[in-house]
Design an enzyme around this catalytic site. Structure first.
Site: not given
Length: 118
Positions: A14, A25, A29, A31, A69, A108
């Site tokens: 995201h 952020c 990136h 998580h 994914h 996260e």
């Protein structure tokens, strides 16, 4: 009051738009997410459950088929896919199926959690 929880895992990317460019952020990136669904009931059903955990397999299918994914901004149609907003998304999705749902938590990272509880 009886309370049960079930944990689900998935990996996704995201990006949080609107943050300063130097904010980590703001960059694309990913998580390894953990989602915990909480269900409560004053009384147990005839089988002795708040709800049969097998019923929650529908959430696992949703996560696996739609979110795992993937790029969450595209899937959820939101420029600001935060853990807080994801917790509310999962709460609404689950509550529409199981009235015993009382809260959802999303992690996260191993040290951070966001929770939605009306």
């Amino acid at each position: 009051m009886y309370r049960i929880t079930k944990e689900f895992h998935f990996s996704a990317s995201h990006q949080l738009h609107g943050l300063p460019p130097e904010h980590q952020c703001a960059r694309l990136h990913g998580h390894n997410y953990i989602v915990v669904v909480e269900l409560t009931a004053a009384d147990l059903n005839p089988h002795g459950f708040v709800r049969d955990y097998l019923d929650l397999a529908e959430l696992k299918r949703y996560i696996d088929d739609e979110l795992d994914h993937r790029h969450l901004n595209d899937v959820l149609g939101d420029d600001c896919v935060t853990a807080e907003r994801m917790a509310k998304h999962f709460y609404d999705w689950c509550r529409a199926r199981w009235p015993e749902v009382t809260a959802v938590k999303v992690s996260e990272t191993p040290k951070t959690w966001a929770e939605y509880r009306p």
